[in-house]
Design an enzyme around this catalytic site. Structure first.
Site, mmCIF file in Angstrom:
data_model
loop_
_atom_site.group_PDB
_atom_site.id
_atom_site.type_symbol
_atom_site.label_atom_id
_atom_site.label_comp_id
_atom_site.label_asym_id
_atom_site.label_seq_id
_atom_site.Cartn_x
_atom_site.Cartn_y
_atom_site.Cartn_z
ATOM 1 N N ASP A 262 -4.740 -118.252 -41.827
ATOM 2 C CA ASP A 262 -5.428 -118.582 -43.073
ATOM 3 C C ASP A 262 -4.453 -118.705 -44.242
ATOM 4 O OD1 ASP A 262 -7.559 -118.214 -41.457
ATOM 5 O OD2 ASP A 262 -8.494 -116.616 -42.624
ATOM 6 N N LEU B 247 -15.534 -120.425 -53.600
ATOM 7 C CA LEU B 247 -15.044 -119.583 -54.704
ATOM 8 C C LEU B 247 -13.608 -119.974 -55.008
ATOM 9 C CD1 LEU B 247 -16.220 -116.032 -53.535
ATOM 10 C CD2 LEU B 247 -17.079 -117.269 -55.524
ATOM 11 N N LYS C 54 -14.734 -108.953 -49.904
ATOM 12 C CA LYS C 54 -14.890 -110.333 -49.428
ATOM 13 C C LYS C 54 -14.828 -110.287 -47.901
ATOM 14 C CE LYS C 54 -13.234 -115.024 -50.202
ATOM 15 N NZ LYS C 54 -13.271 -115.448 -48.802
ATOM 16 N N ASP D 39 -14.755 -111.271 -44.128
ATOM 17 C CA ASP D 39 -14.185 -112.402 -43.401
ATOM 18 C C ASP D 39 -15.128 -112.762 -42.255
ATOM 19 O OD1 ASP D 39 -12.433 -114.364 -42.904
ATOM 20 O OD2 ASP D 39 -10.818 -113.086 -42.153
ATOM 21 N N LYS E 202 -7.700 -112.651 -53.447
ATOM 22 C CA LYS E 202 -7.324 -112.646 -52.030
ATOM 23 C C LYS E 202 -6.165 -111.678 -51.799
ATOM 24 C CE LYS E 202 -8.097 -115.738 -49.197
ATOM 25 N NZ LYS E 202 -8.738 -116.764 -48.450
ATOM 26 N N CYS F 27 26.616 -103.950 -23.093
ATOM 27 C CA CYS F 27 27.714 -103.567 -22.194
ATOM 28 C C CYS F 27 27.986 -104.611 -21.121
ATOM 29 C CB CYS F 27 27.420 -102.208 -21.555
ATOM 30 S SG CYS F 27 26.032 -102.238 -20.420
ATOM 31 N N CYS G 98 18.716 -100.896 -19.197
ATOM 32 C CA CYS G 98 20.153 -100.921 -18.938
ATOM 33 C C CYS G 98 20.499 -99.522 -18.433
ATOM 34 C CB CYS G 98 20.923 -101.228 -20.223
ATOM 35 S SG CYS G 98 22.683 -100.841 -20.071
HETATM 36 S S1 IVH Z 1 -20.253 -115.016 -53.181
HETATM 37 C C1 IVH Z 1 -21.187 -119.061 -55.141
HETATM 38 N N1 IVH Z 1 -19.635 -112.734 -52.100
HETATM 39 O O1 IVH Z 1 -16.331 -116.184 -49.308
HETATM 40 C C2 IVH Z 1 -20.562 -117.852 -54.592
HETATM 41 N N2 IVH Z 1 -18.908 -114.707 -51.012
HETATM 42 O O2 IVH Z 1 -14.535 -118.111 -50.415
HETATM 43 C C3 IVH Z 1 -21.014 -117.526 -53.262
HETATM 44 N N3 IVH Z 1 -17.700 -114.300 -48.934
HETATM 45 O O3 IVH Z 1 -18.472 -118.912 -48.983
HETATM 46 C C4 IVH Z 1 -20.147 -116.629 -52.545
HETATM 47 N N4 IVH Z 1 -17.835 -112.114 -48.970
HETATM 48 O O4 IVH Z 1 -18.523 -117.090 -47.164
HETATM 49 C C5 IVH Z 1 -19.542 -114.072 -52.001
HETATM 50 N N5 IVH Z 1 -19.208 -110.635 -51.237
HETATM 51 C C6 IVH Z 1 -19.124 -111.954 -51.154
HETATM 52 C C7 IVH Z 1 -18.459 -112.577 -50.077
HETATM 53 C C8 IVH Z 1 -18.366 -113.963 -50.051
HETATM 54 C C9 IVH Z 1 -17.404 -113.157 -48.300
HETATM 55 C C10 IVH Z 1 -17.315 -115.629 -48.482
HETATM 56 C C11 IVH Z 1 -18.454 -116.609 -48.473
HETATM 57 C C12 IVH Z 1 -18.019 -117.695 -49.391
HETATM 58 C C13 IVH Z 1 -16.540 -117.564 -49.325
HETATM 59 C C14 IVH Z 1 -15.886 -118.174 -50.526
#
Ligand code: IVH
Length: 750
Positions: free
Chosen positions: A73, A123, A156, A158, A359, A456, A471
């Site tokens: 990623d 985002l 956030k 994954d 991030k 060696c 070895c």
């Molecule tokens: S809010 C309009 N909250 O991150 C905003 N997204 O990079 C809607 N994601 O598409 C997203 N955890 O799949 C939000 N606590 C969280 C999140 C989250 C993961 C993901 C989601 C989004 C992506 C954006």
């Protein structure tokens, strides 16, 4: 992965002239630099933008549609970032439909289409405190009240974004994000997720009915469930997944929901899009609470804060805790709480302005594998390792990574010249995960383990049934160096200044053949060595002198007896009190071995190894040198001191017992803790009145989760409601006896 990105602080793109062209196209993405504004792009800018568009579209397709990303990623983010910066410099390059602005990928024809209203946006990413500050300043410029607004921080997750609609309390529709406007109808598959209520519980006894409700959130797979699934897949000869996100995505995209039902998927709701029959709450936190009251899973880590400092502190804290959560997170989403303020702030074409994703530094990046070499350890074990073009990963520059053993290299089929994915998570040693096969140079051949020792020149031997290659030559220079380095290392005799380089120099100069020779080194001889001088020589001699009084258990560790670790060494020291008593038991045949084996923490394998050690004339010669040099052979009055117990690096008797902060508490340690070996951590707990056990029960007070903790342990702790303390808080826990999360959350509304 995919939302457009900016480069990480300090990210460097390191390439050498011999990098293949295809690799360069990925690698240079790490150096998205802002150059002087120019009016028109040069031909190479045009070509690069074209290439980047192709790469971004290609990798987005692999990620979103095929659930089979080829590159980490972090690499993808860097490609998007480079494309965006080119497009910012030359707006004429920002063609309609540029993949830099795309959200996800077009829906697959396997599923019917669902239109999203409003669209499922992406985002914007930020990577540093400065980026966060700039985001907040932008908000305040649009709406000054944003400067003091409540901000909701959420992990956030994954996983895979999902829109779920309930009508009259029943789940009627679930759709993936797709391209943001049109997604895929995966209702039957999502309906199998046990964490999702089939029908919504209604909050309170209001008598009201929720006629319709759309929530959005993330479908994910917990790490433990992912590992278990992969074990099952492997046993059944089925495809194994690269990571929990891929397995979640693959499981959702099954044509047969019965297959999805066997996959352990979970869900967290993070957005209430609309509701009919109940009033929409005025703020996001309240909306999360409402969803939770309805029976939808909402992540408990969610926290409401005010101001930049609190946001940054939360990001840092969760970054430190990311490996102890039991599910994967790749950042922190920060959202304005007040929904009317959100309206004022609005959105760009692809992302809302009122939210941002911080991030974490990527823990996987790709780089070129320059060579595979073999290192020889103190026991003669030959370990293959990768020599890499330096790459910033997991927050530091990595130029070497372990490949463990011959079978691992063959299984992964990594070859010199390959573009490889390197992983560095926390304090764990970097490792090569895989090769990017589509980037493999033509004519490459599988790597072969060398037949001869690189040090060696003697033959390397791999015995049938063993995974290690060795070895067998005890006089091998690299083994000598490794034995000296181990002897002088911090958990052993702790001789500062006797690191790898110095030890290699001294072995090469013929001044050291084994650790016993360390005590015969003369200051004058040392001072005359290249790169030494009087002061360094005097310091080294002083460090050697003071090592003579290390406690017996550390001397035992320093001797490098096979299989004997600090726990066994302590048991031996306690039971026998002197090295001579241990040596005589070890030389007393079967009865002696039995006596050794009867100790807690020893057992027959270690006992046999101790007796083999003292049966070797070469080892006895080392012991003799140590005795003649005046190294302490008894444990009289000595106790090993873990780091931090009284502010010294260990070795001395504590001046006073530390406060009994953990009296009566049972603690489980899992994973590795920076600055402590497992035994030192256990000692540190014991010194404060606590007890450590290896398994978790309802009596466990806290689980300290270091780097790479046991997923099963964390899962059990969560099930039993036992507090999980991140390893970075271990010192604090020792010091205060308080659970950091609980003690440190004053003033937090979430
Ligand atoms: S809010 C309009 N909250 O991150 C905003 N997204 O990079 C809607 N994601 O598409 C997203 N955890 O799949 C939000 N606590 C969280 C999140 C989250 C993961 C993901 C989601 C989004 C992506 C954006």
């Amino acid at each position: 992965m995919p939302p457009p990105a900016e480069p990480h602080d300090g990210a460097v793109g390191a390439h050498s002239a011999h990098s293949a062209r295809s690799a360069r196209s990925i690698q240079t993405a790490q150096t998205a630099q802002t150059a002087e504004p120019a009016r028109h792009p040069a031909p190479e800018d045009l070509a690069r933008a074209h290439e980047l568009r192709r790469l971004v579209a290609h990798h987005a397709n692999l990620y979103h549609r095929l659930d089979a990303p080829e590159i980490p990623d972090g690499d993808y983010d860097a490609l998007v970032s480079e494309l965006r910066s080119l497009e910012e410099r030359f707006p004429e390059l920002a063609l309609d439909g540029s993949p830099s602005m795309a959200v996800g990928a077009a829906p697959s024809p396997l599923f019917s289409e669902v239109r999203h209203d409003p669209p499922m946006m992406s985002l914007d990413n930020v990577f540093s405190a400065e980026d966060l500050a700039a985001w907040m300043e932008r908000l305040a410029r649009i709406a000054p009240e944003a400067a003091h607004a409540d901000l909701v921080c959420e992990p956030k997750i994954d996983g895979v974004a999902m829109s779920i609609t309930y009508e009259n309390g029943r789940l009627v529709r679930a759709a993936t994000r797709g391209n943001g406007v049109v997604g895929e109808d995966v209702t039957a598959n999502v309906a199998t997720i046990r964490a999702l209520p089939e029908s919504l519980e209604l909050p309170g006894a209001s008598g009201k009915r929720i006629a319709r409700m759309e929530v959005r959130g993330e479908v994910y797979m917990a790490v433990e469930d992912f590992e278990e699934l992969n074990r099952r897949q492997e046993a059944a000869g089925e495809k194994v997944f690269a990571n929990p996100r891929n397995s979640a995505a693959g499981s959702l995209r099954q044509k047969d929901p019965a297959v999805t039902a066997t996959r352990p998927l979970s869900f967290w709701a993070y957005q209430l899009v609309g509701i009919e029959g109940l009033e929409m709450p005025a703020g996001h936190r309240a909306a999360l609470d409402l969803m939770s009251e309805c029976g939808l899973p909402v992540n408990p880590l969610t926290r409401v804060v005010k101001g930049l400092d609190a946001v940054v502190a939360t990001c840092r804290e969760w970054q430190g805790a990311r490996h102890s959560l039991g599910y994967e997170i790749d950042g922190v989403v920060v959202k304005v709480d007040d929904l009317s303020l959100r309206e004022k702030l609005g959105s760009t074409s692809h992302a809302p302005r009122w939210a941002v994703a911080f991030k974490f530094p990527p823990e996987e990046r790709s780089t070129r594998l320059v060579d595979i070499q073999v290192s020889i350890g103190r026991t003669g074990r030959a370990t293959p390792f990768a020599v890499l073009e330096p790459v910033v990963v997991g927050g530091s520059t990595v130029s070497m990574a372990t490949l463990h053993n011959e079978d691992q290299v063959l299984r992964k089929d990594v070859r010199p010249g390959d573009l490889v994915v390197v992983r560095k998570a926390g304090d764990v040693i970097p490792e090569v995960v895989s090769s990017v096969l589509s980037e493999r140079p033509e004519g490459s051949r599988p790597w072969k383990f060398p037949a001869k020792c690189p040090s060696c020149g003697g033959p390397l031997v791999r015995l049938p049934g063993e995974s290690d290659t060795n070895c067998p030559n005890l006089d091998c220079p690299d083994q000598r160096v490794a034995r000296v380095v181990h002897f002088a290392s911090r958990p052993a005799m702790d001789i500062e200044g006797m690191g790898e380089k110095r030890a290699a120099q001294l072995v090469e100069e013929g001044l050291l053949a084994d650790p016993g020779d360390i005590y015969a080194l003369a200051q004058g001889t040392l001072a005359a060595l290249e790169g030494m001088g009087d002061l360094s020589a005097a310091n080294l001699i002083a460090a050697i002198e003071s090592s003579k009084s290390r406690p017996l258990d550390r001397l035992l560790v320093a001797l490098g007896i096979r299989h004997l670790g600090p726990v066994g060494a302590r048991a031996l020291a306690r039971a026998f009190g002197s090295l001579d008593a241990i040596a005589s038991a070890a030389s007393a045949g079967a009865a002696g071995e039995e006596e050794l084996a009867s100790l807690d923490g020893i057992g027959p394998v270690i006992a046999a190894s101790i007796s083999a050690f003292f049966g070797s004339p070469a080892n006895l010669a080392v012991v003799d040198k140590l005795r003649r040099a005046g190294v302490s052979f008894s444990s009289a009055g000595n106790a090993t001191l873990p780091p931090g117990a009284s502010g010294t690096a260990g070795g001395a008797v504590p001046a006073e017992m530390p406060a009994q902060t953990l009296a009566g508490r049972t603690v489980v340690v899992t994973g590795s803790l920076g600055g402590y070996t497992r035994e030192q951590a256990e000692d540190a707990i014991a010194l404060r009145g606590g007890r450590t056990t290896s398994s978790i029960s309802s009596k466990t007070w806290a689980v300290v989760a270091g780097t790479a903790p046991g997923a099963a342990k964390l899962g059990k702790a969560e099930r039993l409601g036992v507090a999980i303390v991140d390893g970075s808080h271990f010192g604090e826990l020792l010091e205060t006896g308080l659970l950091p999360g609980r003690a440190g959350q004053a003033g937090q509304a979430g």
